[in-house]
Structures are given as structure tokens and as C-alpha cells.
Design an enzyme around this catalytic site. Structure first.
Site, PDB file in Angstrom:
ATOM      1  N   ASP A  85      48.416  44.271   7.174  1.00 51.90           N
ATOM      2  CA  ASP A  85      48.957  44.709   8.424  1.00 51.90           C
ATOM      3  C   ASP A  85      50.564  44.452   8.252  1.00 51.90           C
ATOM      4  O   ASP A  85      51.100  43.761   9.161  1.00 51.90           O
ATOM      5  CB  ASP A  85      48.539  44.548   9.541  1.00 51.90           C
ATOM      6  CG  ASP A  85      48.658  43.071   9.950  1.00 51.90           C
ATOM      7  OD1 ASP A  85      48.651  41.979   8.818  1.00 51.90           O
ATOM      8  OD2 ASP A  85      48.726  42.543  11.025  1.00 51.90           O
ATOM      9  N   HIS A 130      49.881  32.088   6.143  1.00 49.45           N
ATOM     10  CA  HIS A 130      48.505  32.447   6.502  1.00 49.45           C
ATOM     11  C   HIS A 130      48.065  33.231   5.173  1.00 49.45           C
ATOM     12  O   HIS A 130      46.952  33.175   4.676  1.00 49.45           O
ATOM     13  CB  HIS A 130      48.392  33.381   7.760  1.00 49.45           C
ATOM     14  CG  HIS A 130      49.064  32.856   8.966  1.00 49.45           C
ATOM     15  ND1 HIS A 130      48.451  31.813   9.844  1.00 49.45           N
ATOM     16  CD2 HIS A 130      50.152  33.032   9.744  1.00 49.45           C
ATOM     17  CE1 HIS A 130      49.211  31.661  10.967  1.00 49.45           C
ATOM     18  NE2 HIS A 130      50.112  32.408  10.696  1.00 49.45           N
TER      19      HIS A 130
HETATM   20  C1  BDR Z   1      47.773  36.495  11.119  1.00 44.09           C
HETATM   21  O1  BDR Z   1      48.348  37.321  12.154  1.00 44.09           O
HETATM   22  C2  BDR Z   1      49.410  37.934  11.654  1.00 44.09           C
HETATM   23  O2  BDR Z   1      50.575  37.594  12.385  1.00 44.09           O
HETATM   24  C3  BDR Z   1      49.697  37.212  10.258  1.00 44.09           C
HETATM   25  O3  BDR Z   1      50.154  38.294   9.402  1.00 44.09           O
HETATM   26  C4  BDR Z   1      48.313  36.907  10.004  1.00 44.09           C
HETATM   27  O4  BDR Z   1      47.706  37.715   9.198  1.00 44.09           O
HETATM   28  C5  BDR Z   1      47.786  35.167  11.654  1.00 44.09           C
HETATM   29  O5  BDR Z   1      47.397  34.719  12.860  1.00 44.09           O
HETATM   30 CA    CA Z   2      48.740  39.839   8.210  1.00 49.95          CA
END
Ligand code: BDR
Ligand code: CA
Length: 314
Positions: free
Chosen positions: A10, A243
Site C-alpha cells: 500500500d 516496518h
Molecule cells: C504499517 O502501516 C503503514 O503505515 C506502514 O506502511 C506499515 O505497513 C505500520 O503500522
Molecule cells: Ca505498508
């Protein structure tokens, strides 16, 4: 042998870095990238993913555009974290690189890639699980051939980053996370409590780009600026969490995981304040119908940063 993977993203600042990493890691062969609404609307995700791909040798990779809406929940995005374009509002600067790839539809592309690839596919999902859940709801038999789904999401024995206890990806589409957890496909969850152990600090990015002046390095410097400003304002640290890059590295180098537990995982699909929260007990727990998943609880951080530097900054 390389691991054949589909990336479901995403894009997202950290997704963008995860894509670059996945394409550079020799352990992975990216067969397709599918896109979903999350950090920003899927139209923006698509444009940004094409821009990121244009910075790489992307030939042979297929692109699938997926869901603009969650299974049941209202649309929810995070432009204040990732910018309106998902790339910290710098996409325009890199427009000339944009990959010229025809976009297909995500769910058929996922199913076809699984059927066509000889080695069982691993799905690395760094966004809400909407596309993956829709593929399961459409053709469970084919999806059962998937070797493993590695999903960045959830939060265990820790706070949330969107709801009080909910992590963003599962907050956006808890029903999809629930469908995936109950599908019987081996699921490894890479939760917030682990991904927040790998913050990229502003001083690190300045040092890294000082040493390496490649297109990738410059892009990472530019793309993280807005993301880091957000964390500085809201989380009081000058940097940004990696992340999604961590999730990709776990797929490529599983030995980076120091502690992984088998637990039941329930995702709150209702709730006024608790939507998207992940609840767990040990696998022998009392919730008879709760699915059992693997949850990463600790990783080798040093190994992660060595890999990060090696495949993005040399
Ligand atoms: C997740 O949410 C998004 O903001 C980041 O891309 C990551 O996949 C972290 O909570
Ligand atoms: Ca993400």
C-alpha cells in the site's frame, strides 16, 4: 534456490523502501506486485509503485491493482504520515523514471501467479490484507497452494499506532486479517512491537547517503523526509520505523528471527474503540475456533541493519 514471492503493498514510504529491498535481495524472486488501498488510495499507490519500480530493473514483474475499499470498514488513509502521494509528496520529482507497465487486476494476477509458478509462492503483505482476503474468498483451493503469507500487522503485548491497541494495517481492514488468519494458509505475522525495534534515524540516513550517492540512496533520502518529520512531531523521535523493509528481510533471511511463537490470533472486527486489535493466547488456549498463527516477537537487529545497508546503500 530463490524464494518466489508476490509483494502486496500500500505504498507508503516504508513500502517503497521494502519494494527496493525485495528487488535487490538475492534470496527473493519477485514475480508480481499487487497494490491495495491503505496508506493512501489505491490510485495513488499504483502511481507511486510505478515510480519506485522505475528506479529498478523491473523487467518481468507484473503489476496488479487491487481493492480501493476494505471488506466492510469505511475507507481510512494516513496522508499525514506518508504524504498525499504515499511518497512524502516527492513523487513528481521522480516522474521521469516511472515504469511503463500495464496494470492488471490484483486478485486474478495473484491467483494466476500461484497457478503458474512451479515453486510454491510466498506472499509478503505490507499493507491491509484486503487483496489477499478477496483472493481467498474467490478461490480458496488455489490460495491453499501458497507456501506462506508473511504479513506486517497486529500488535502484541504492546500499544497500537492507529487505534489505542490496533496497528494500522489490521485497523484498516480487520475483516480481511480475520479471513486470512482463518484460511488455513500458513501465516507469519510481523507485528508492530517488533517493527518498531528498527527505527531509521535521520542521522543514519544522512550518514548513509553521504557515503553512497546512487539513485536508490538519493530517493530513500528524499522519500523519508516527510515521514521523519511526522515522527519527530508526533512520536518525538527524529526518524521513521522500517516496518515493511523488516518484513521483506524476514522473508529473505528467516534466520534473522530470534523468537517466534505459535499463538491463536483473534482480530477484533467490531468494537467502538478496539477495531483491528489482535488478541492472542497460547495455541492450547480456550478459544476453540480461533486460528493458530506464527508471530515474530524478536529479531536480530544488527543483522537487519547490515542487510539494509548492503542492499540499499552500496
Ligand atoms: C504499517 O502501516 C503503514 O503505515 C506502514 O506502511 C506499515 O505497513 C505500520 O503500522
Ligand atoms: Ca505498508
Amino acid at each position: 534456490m530463490k524464494r518466489s514471492v508476490i509483494l502486496d503493498v500500500d505504498t507508503g514510504v516504508d513500502d517503497a523502501i521494502a519494494i527496493l529491498l525485495a528487488l535487490n535481495l538475492p534470496q527473493l524472486e519477485v514475480k508480481a506486485i499487487t497494490m491495495v488501498s491503505g496508506n493512501v488510495h489505491v490510485d495513488e499507490v499504483t502511481e507511486s509503485t510505478k515510480t519506485v519500480l522505475g528506479l529498478t530493473d523491473y523487467h518481468g514483474i507484473r503489476l496488479g491493482k487491487g481493492s480501493s475499499v476494505s471488506l466492510r470498514r469505511k475507507r481510512f488513509h494516513a496522508p499525514e504520515v506518508h504524504g498525499k502521494d504515499g511518497l512524502g509528496n516527492i513523487r513528481k520529482r521522480y516522474d521521469t523514471y516511472k515504469a511503463r507497465i500495464r496494470t492488471e487486476r490484483a486478485v486474478p494476477l495473484i491467483l494466476e501467479t500461484i497457478k503458474r509458478t512451479k515453486i510454491p509462492i510466498t506472499i509478503i503483505a505490507t499493507g491491509p490484507l484486503t487483496n489477499i482476503a478477496r483472493a481467498i474468498l474467490k478461490d480458496k483451493r488455489t490460495m491453499r497452494c501458497v507456501k506462506e503469507i508473511i504479513s506486517m500487522g497486529g500488535s502484541f503485548e504492546y500499544r497500537g499506532n492507529t487505534g489505542p491497541l490496533a496497528e494500522f494495517n489490521y485497523y484498516v481492514d480487520p475483516d480481511a486479517a480475520d479471513v486470512v488468519a482463518r484460511s488455513g494458509i500458513p501465516l507469519t505475522v510481523v507485528p508492530l512491537n517488533v517493527t518498531e525495534t528498527v527505527p531509521l534515524k535521520r542521522e543514519d540516513i544522512i550518514r548513509l547517503t553521504g557515503k553512497s550517492n546512487t539513485l536508490t540512496a538519493r530517493f530513500i533520502y528524499d522519500v523519508t523526509k516527510f515521514y521523519m518529520d511526522y515522527h519527530k512531531k508526533v512520536e518525538s523521535f527524529n526518524g521513521g520505523f522500517m516496518h515493511d523493509p523488516l518484513t521483506v528481510v524476514i522473508a529473505a533471511i528467516p534466520s534473522i528471527v530470534k523468537k517466534k511463537i505459535q499463538r491463536t490470533m483473534l482480530v477484533e472486527t467490531g468494537g467502538i474503540y478496539t477495531g483491528g486489535t489482535t488478541l492472542t493466547r497460547d495455541a492450547k488456549g480456550r478459544e476453540k475456533h480461533a486460528p493458530v498463527v506464527s508471530i515474530v516477537m524478536e529479531i536480530n537487529r544488527q543483522k537487519f541493519w547490515i542487510t539494509f545497508r548492503k542492499y540499499l546503500f552500496t
